[in-house]
Design an enzyme around this catalytic site. Structure first.
Site, PDB file in Angstrom:
ATOM      1  N   SER A   9       0.856  -1.185   0.000  1.00 47.61           N
ATOM      2  CA  SER A   9       0.000   0.000   0.000  1.00 47.61           C
ATOM      3  C   SER A   9       0.888   1.231   0.000  1.00 47.61           C
ATOM      4  CB  SER A   9      -0.891   0.017   1.245  1.00 47.61           C
ATOM      5  OG  SER A   9      -1.472   1.295   1.429  1.00 47.61           O
ATOM      6  N   HIS A  34      -1.395  -1.462  -4.095  1.00 46.33           N
ATOM      7  CA  HIS A  34      -2.687  -1.307  -3.415  1.00 46.33           C
ATOM      8  C   HIS A  34      -2.924   0.178  -3.155  1.00 46.33           C
ATOM      9  CE1 HIS A  34      -5.988  -2.842  -0.845  1.00 46.33           C
ATOM     10  NE2 HIS A  34      -5.727  -1.796  -0.080  1.00 46.33           N
ATOM     11  N   ASP A  36      -5.300   2.908  -1.397  1.00 44.38           N
ATOM     12  CA  ASP A  36      -6.324   3.140  -0.376  1.00 44.38           C
ATOM     13  C   ASP A  36      -7.051   4.435  -0.698  1.00 44.38           C
ATOM     14  OD1 ASP A  36      -5.933   0.949   1.609  1.00 44.38           O
ATOM     15  OD2 ASP A  36      -3.908   1.766   1.636  1.00 44.38           O
ATOM     16  N   MET A  38      -9.903   6.912   0.022  1.00 51.86           N
ATOM     17  CA  MET A  38     -10.765   7.278   1.147  1.00 51.86           C
ATOM     18  C   MET A  38     -11.449   8.611   0.880  1.00 51.86           C
ATOM     19  SD  MET A  38      -8.211   6.335   4.296  1.00 51.86           S
ATOM     20  CE  MET A  38      -7.090   4.932   4.219  1.00 51.86           C
ATOM     21  N   HIS A  67      -8.821   0.116  -3.663  1.00 44.79           N
ATOM     22  CA  HIS A  67      -9.646  -0.253  -2.507  1.00 44.79           C
ATOM     23  C   HIS A  67     -10.479   0.975  -2.144  1.00 44.79           C
ATOM     24  CE1 HIS A  67      -9.689  -1.303   2.074  1.00 44.79           C
ATOM     25  NE2 HIS A  67     -10.884  -1.378   1.522  1.00 44.79           N
ATOM     26  N   MET A  69     -12.736   2.883  -0.084  1.00 48.09           N
ATOM     27  CA  MET A  69     -13.340   3.075   1.238  1.00 48.09           C
ATOM     28  C   MET A  69     -14.178   4.346   1.174  1.00 48.09           C
ATOM     29  SD  MET A  69     -10.097   1.990   3.609  1.00 48.09           S
ATOM     30  CE  MET A  69      -8.832   2.268   2.359  1.00 48.09           C
ATOM     31  N   MET A 139     -10.177  -7.218   6.135  1.00 48.91           N
ATOM     32  CA  MET A 139      -9.500  -6.184   6.914  1.00 48.91           C
ATOM     33  C   MET A 139      -9.127  -6.724   8.289  1.00 48.91           C
ATOM     34  SD  MET A 139      -9.351  -3.687   4.817  1.00 48.91           S
ATOM     35  CE  MET A 139      -8.644  -2.486   5.984  1.00 48.91           C
ATOM     36  N   GLY A 146      -3.293   4.032   8.555  1.00 49.63           N
ATOM     37  CA  GLY A 146      -2.195   3.091   8.453  1.00 49.63           C
ATOM     38  C   GLY A 146      -1.526   2.904   9.799  1.00 49.63           C
ATOM     39  N   ASP A 178      -5.416  -7.205   4.731  1.00 48.72           N
ATOM     40  CA  ASP A 178      -4.888  -5.844   4.841  1.00 48.72           C
ATOM     41  C   ASP A 178      -5.019  -5.361   6.278  1.00 48.72           C
ATOM     42  OD1 ASP A 178      -4.148  -3.209   4.562  1.00 48.72           O
ATOM     43  OD2 ASP A 178      -5.809  -2.638   3.258  1.00 48.72           O
ATOM     44  N   GLY A 180      -1.778  -4.288   9.353  1.00 50.80           N
ATOM     45  CA  GLY A 180      -0.747  -4.760  10.272  1.00 50.80           C
ATOM     46  C   GLY A 180      -0.022  -5.998   9.790  1.00 50.80           C
ATOM     47  N   GLY A 200       1.519  -1.990   4.285  1.00 53.45           N
ATOM     48  CA  GLY A 200       1.823  -0.587   4.083  1.00 53.45           C
ATOM     49  C   GLY A 200       3.107  -0.156   4.759  1.00 53.45           C
ATOM     50  N   SER A 201       2.980   0.296   6.002  1.00 56.91           N
ATOM     51  CA  SER A 201       4.124   0.895   6.691  1.00 56.91           C
ATOM     52  C   SER A 201       5.270  -0.084   6.888  1.00 56.91           C
ATOM     53  CB  SER A 201       3.685   1.471   8.038  1.00 56.91           C
ATOM     54  OG  SER A 201       3.070   0.479   8.848  1.00 56.91           O
TER      55      SER A 201
END
Length: 218
Positions: A9, A34, A36, A38, A67, A69, A139, A146, A178, A180, A200-201
């Site tokens: 992500s 990916h 995100d 929003m 994705h 959201m 999820m 994130g 998706d 953690g 992601g992170s």
């Protein structure tokens, strides 16, 4: 055994440089990108739209998963399809009343259709739309931010979704996870039935992104 798909992500990257960040992740070994998306309504954060998706899609050769959201995904799917996104995923909790129809519309636009399940969303909905699905996104955090802590109890939901899809004769549908996702839980997620790991992170904050991507392959 299928090769695990790693889908970084880019949420944590500079939003002014997402296309170049995506290109760099592709060089580092990413299989998908990916996005995100929003709207500041369905989730508290506002990110980016189809214009950014178009820039990312034009820069990479790997699939891009949008994705969504958002509250009204039906009004956005055509623009993200035209932007070049290969997968378009939305939430059944959105304001859309006709989920089966919208999944079909995504496929009509030439994209793969995905449905995202929030942590408290029952997986039973999958049973009734399995014929229109290409992807289920589970999820393992509540969407919107994130860097959240992974919700481990969702691993059982992955197994349940895999069982539902197999019972429906849809063992070809990918299960994406998706929230953690990192090297400490990747093997367990794949063992539970995940075939796509969104991270992601863990990847984008690493000084060795290629190494972080490689560490997720199990």
């Amino acid at each position: 055994m299928r090769r695990t798909i790693i889908a970084p992500s880019v949420l944590g990257c500079s939003h002014g440089e997402l296309a170049s960040a995506a290109a760099g992740l592709e060089k580092d070994g990413a299989d998908w990108i990916h996005l995100d998306v929003m709207d500041g309504v369905f989730v508290p954060v506002l990110t980016f739209g189809a214009g950014v998706a178009r820039a990312v899609c034009s820069t990479v050769s790997i699939p891009v998963d949008a994705h969504l959201m958002v509250e009204h995904p039906a009004g956005l799917i055509e623009s993200f399809a035209e932007a070049g996104c290969r997968y378009i995923t939305f939430h059944p909790e959105s304001s859309e009343k006709h989920i089966h129809r919208l999944l079909g519309r995504i496929k009509e636009l030439g994209c793969y259709s995905g449905l995202a399940l929030n942590p408290a969303t029952s997986p039973e909905i999958i049973r009734w739309v399995a014929d229109q699905l290409d992807l289920v996104l589970i999820m393992t955090v509540n969407p919107g931010y994130g860097g959240q802590k992974h919700i481990g109890v969702m691993h059982e939901k992955i197994r349940t979704v895999r069982d539902i899809l197999d019972e429906a004769g849809r063992d070809d549908v990918a299960i994406s996870v998706d929230g953690g996702v990192d090297s400490s839980n990747a093997a367990e997620l794949v063992q539970a039935g995940a075939s796509v790991l969104v991270s992601g992170s863990y990847i984008t904050s690493s000084s060795d992104r290629a190494g972080a991507i490689a560490a997720l392959r199990v």
